[in-house]
Design an enzyme around this catalytic site. Sequence first.
Site, PDB file in Angstrom:
ATOM      1  CG  HIS A  99     -14.194 -54.068  19.326  1.00  0.00           C
ATOM      2  ND1 HIS A  99     -14.400 -53.330  19.875  1.00  0.00           N
ATOM      3  CD2 HIS A  99     -14.594 -55.576  20.217  1.00  0.00           C
ATOM      4  CE1 HIS A  99     -14.616 -53.519  21.857  1.00  0.00           C
ATOM      5  NE2 HIS A  99     -14.350 -55.487  21.422  1.00  0.00           N
ATOM      6  CG  ASP A 102     -16.035 -51.168  17.405  1.00  0.00           C
ATOM      7  OD1 ASP A 102     -17.152 -51.523  17.945  1.00  0.00           O
ATOM      8  OD2 ASP A 102     -14.838 -50.917  18.120  1.00  0.00           O
TER       9      ASP A 102
HETATM   10  C1  XLS Z   1     -15.395 -55.105  27.748  1.00  0.00           C
HETATM   11  C2  XLS Z   1     -13.859 -55.134  27.219  1.00  0.00           C
HETATM   12  C3  XLS Z   1     -14.468 -54.778  25.315  1.00  0.00           C
HETATM   13  C4  XLS Z   1     -12.544 -55.177  26.198  1.00  0.00           C
HETATM   14  C5  XLS Z   1     -12.344 -55.631  23.956  1.00  0.00           C
HETATM   15  O1  XLS Z   1     -15.694 -54.649  28.779  1.00  0.00           O
HETATM   16  O2  XLS Z   1     -13.461 -54.194  27.893  1.00  0.00           O
HETATM   17  O3  XLS Z   1     -14.754 -53.757  25.666  1.00  0.00           O
HETATM   18  O4  XLS Z   1     -11.803 -54.040  25.721  1.00  0.00           O
HETATM   19  O5  XLS Z   1     -12.979 -55.807  23.225  1.00  0.00           O
END
Ligand code: XLS
Length: 435
Positions: A99, A102
């Site tokens: 993200h 991140d």
């Molecule tokens: C949350 C999601 C998230 C997505 C990306 O539950 O898994 O991590 O994979 O935003």
Amino acid sequence: MAFFKHIPVIPYKGKDSRDPLSFRYYNPDEIITGKPMREHLKFALSWWHTLCAEGVDMFGTGTSDKSFGGTTPMQIYKNKALAAFELMEKLSIDYFCFHDRDIAPAGETLAESNKNLDEMADFIADLMKKSGKKLLWGTANCFNHPRYMHGAGTSPEADVFAYAAAQIKKAMEVTVRLGGSGYVYWGGREGYETLLNTDMKKELDNLGYLLKLTSDYGRSIGFKGDFYIEPKPKEPTKHQYDFDAATVIGFLRKYNLDFKLNIEANHATLAGHTFEHELRVAAVNGAFGSIDANQGDPHLGWDTDQFPTDVYSTTLCMLEVLRAGGFVNGGLNFDAKTRRGSNTAEDIIYAYIAGMDAFALGLRKAAQIIENGTIDAFVANRYASYSSGIGQKISQQAVTIEELEAHALAMGEVKPIPSGRQEYLENTLNGILFS
Ligand code: XLS
Ligand code: CA
Ligand code: CA
């Protein structure tokens, strides 16, 4: 700078290895059904869990420190990046996913956040060039900040919609700059808690429009990969608009979006489906794209994001992947975190080895199931009545309702219908899994 100094590059030592720092099933360059394992599996490291999540839960603070020795925000994020590339090298992982928030710290303003993101994108681009590691997909975190408390694209506040669009635009630019082969939209807080305060139609129309605007923008700046929606039925909101694969496919058609799906195992089970069901729904609708590899806990009702170790599940997943023709732009992203109590650097390594080996073994077993042929032959034979006579006409959609009526009237009663042989097939599967 090395953060995992005491960890060697993890070698493949074969299934009898007793060395916990070795792969027993993942042999990256070994050819399985015509392709090296690394190309079948396309493993990716998830930046948010591996480099950011510190084990916080609602009853306690973090149990592991993910600052990697940094003291200023930018230094911490640069060290996270160095640690990520060291991990990928040591674990033979070729891809990563992130993200926007991140990989770079949020600033006081959007402009400042964008500046941090640019600086980190340059830093990461350099590490990619040196290592040959690739970006599987990027995404924007439009769910963490309080501004998104009622959603991003589905927020009742137009200013929030605008902010989200701007944030996604930037995340898209960074994904393109780093050569990402995918861009994921996970609904985050795109859902609602109660209809008492919700205009569902407006929220869905706005969400469709946000995805259209930002994905069109992605194409306009040269993005050639796949856009994915990642279904999830609940958590954080009670009703997530992207509930499951079938719901998302309906949404994509309504809003005319040419997207594929990123299927997560734990989200499938939260929706009351099996992982393989969600993969099959995606595949039969031409929307099989990428996978978030993890597993949930059937005794808990939330998204535990555990490293996948259930070989039944990884086998049935890889069987769907092989049948769908394998990954094109997608791959297997470990959207998984070590348990809060598994809080050392070694635990991260052990967890990835466990997940990678479970999928490598799943791939080997799925290839054996196809080679063995018993299950495929059974399914083909089960539908054999559609290959000739009236069945063939039905298959070709070249029959009239009157012809069907005449056929039914003439037959008297349908002849005894063959058994589905479920237990026999389950035992056949066991025979292959445990051979
Ligand atoms: C949350 C999601 C998230 C997505 C990306 O539950 O898994 O991590 O994979 O935003
Ligand atoms: Ca996910
Ligand atoms: Ca999840």
